[in-house]
Motif scaffolding. Structure first.
Motif, PDB file in Angstrom:
ATOM      1  N   ILE A  46      -8.341  -4.397   1.754  1.00 18.18           N
ATOM      2  CA  ILE A  46      -8.023  -5.816   1.898  1.00 18.18           C
ATOM      3  C   ILE A  46      -6.608  -6.004   2.424  1.00 18.18           C
ATOM      4  N   ARG A 102      -6.025  -4.993   6.067  1.00 20.60           N
ATOM      5  CA  ARG A 102      -6.530  -5.993   6.994  1.00 20.60           C
ATOM      6  C   ARG A 102      -5.624  -7.210   7.051  1.00 20.60           C
ATOM      7  N   LEU A 103      -5.161  -7.682   5.904  1.00 17.97           N
ATOM      8  CA  LEU A 103      -4.308  -8.869   5.860  1.00 17.97           C
ATOM      9  C   LEU A 103      -2.950  -8.644   6.530  1.00 17.97           C
ATOM     10  N   LEU A 118     -12.922  -5.375   9.469  1.00 18.03           N
ATOM     11  CA  LEU A 118     -13.820  -5.255   8.325  1.00 18.03           C
ATOM     12  C   LEU A 118     -15.253  -5.445   8.813  1.00 18.03           C
ATOM     13  N   TRP A 173     -17.399  -5.003   4.219  1.00 22.29           N
ATOM     14  CA  TRP A 173     -17.505  -6.217   3.411  1.00 22.29           C
ATOM     15  C   TRP A 173     -18.448  -5.981   2.227  1.00 22.29           C
ATOM     16  N   LEU A 203     -16.605  -3.985  -0.349  1.00 23.72           N
ATOM     17  CA  LEU A 203     -15.636  -4.803  -1.082  1.00 23.72           C
ATOM     18  C   LEU A 203     -16.332  -5.622  -2.164  1.00 23.72           C
TER      19      LEU A 203
END
Length: 305
Positions: free
Chosen positions: A107, A110-111, A118, A123, A126
């Motif tokens: 996470i 990616r942020l 993703l 996904w 996650l």
């Protein structure tokens, strides 16, 4: 993988699977600041000769700000939080919650602009992993005491964030030198609190052995073995230990401390580990034409306690 690689791999699976057991034993008799100082000071003393040989202390001065951020996210914050949380949580539950590190790592990467997107598989991973965390935290939610769980999840976020700092800001700083400085700094930060909370009587041999084990085995020796493993098999294959450490934590807690092994714990273990595997699976398609390279060398404990 060579025979030496397998031996190093097995050693790391064990060594970074038992810190939660030792923390649980130690916090029964000493306060969290005392535990942190004992662990960091002992580890720093063991690593001192290696840090001197590694050198490049000039880079510590040059990159003091990202190194400080790394120390806060990897040691100063997490090791106090773990000690405080394990006053209420079992060591096996703590180890399983820490297994969510790869999920948070995916996470955060990616942020913060990771080159890898993703995918549907990620996904799915996650969501599965987070479902496992929710299942594991559910009993504490029912009794209205979520603070220890939140503390461990904060540790997982720190462990997921710190290696990104190393990869992006500190690629040239020798790992042993940086970790020695961070451990020494953490010991100094917690020394006043440790003095104020020093136990009135000498802890038992069991607690002292746990403190020594945390500093010598689970920190100093673990670092030396871990970087040897990275040199032997590469960083990507080395980090497969992340999926074995929680299992060791559960086995140690159940067999040595008599902690419960319930059906929800087993299911949560499967969800977290399976979700972590899917969430960190690598895509073959580069994004925006950028090639996806191997993972960088991690910091102190992308999976350590």
């Amino acid at each position: 993988m060579s025979r030496r690689g397998w031996l190093l791999f097995a050693a790391m699976c064990l060594i970074w699977g038992i810190p939660y057991l030792m923390i649980k034993v130690a916090v029964l008799e000493v306060a969290a600041p005392v535990l942190v100082v004992a662990r960091t000071a002992v580890a720093a003393a063991v690593l001192l000769p290696l840090a001197i040989r590694s050198g490049r202390f000039d880079l510590i001065r040059k990159y003091w700000l990202p190194i400080t951020a790394f120390a806060v996210l990897e040691i100063i914050g997490p090791w106090w939080l773990l000690a405080d949380a394990e006053r209420s949580l079992t060591s096996s539950t703590t180890g399983l919650l820490i297994a969510a590190v790869p999920i948070f790592s995916a996470i955060i990467s990616r942020l913060t602009g990771s080159a890898e997107r993703l995918t549907k598989t990620r996904w799915t991973g996650l969501l599965i992993g987070l479902a496992g965390v929710a299942l594991l935290a559910a009993p504490d939610l029912r009794v209205g005491s979520m603070l220890p769980v939140l503390e461990v999840l904060l540790v997982a976020v720190g462990y997921a964030s710190a290696p990104l700092i190393v990869a992006r800001k500190l690629p040239d700083v020798p790992s042993i030198t940086m970790n020695f400085v961070c451990l020494t700094g953490a010991a100094l930060v917690y020394t006043p609190a440790a003095i104020a909370s020093w136990p009135a009587q000498l802890p038992s041999f069991r607690a002292l052995a746990a403190l020594a084990g945390l500093g010598v085995l689970c920190t100093a020796i673990a670092l030396v073995i871990f970087f040897a493993l990275i040199r032997e098999v590469g960083p990507t294959r080395a980090m497969v230990i992340t999926y074995f450490n929680p299992a060791i934590a559960v086995v140690a807690g159940v067999s040595l401390l008599g902690e419960p092994l319930t059906v929800p714990i087993v299911i949560a273990f499967a969800l977290i580990l399976g979700g972590s595997f899917l969430a960190t699976s690598r895509t073959r398609e580069p994004v925006d034409g950028a090639a996806i390279s191997g993972e960088p060398e991690p910091g102190l404990a992308e999976k350590s306690a």
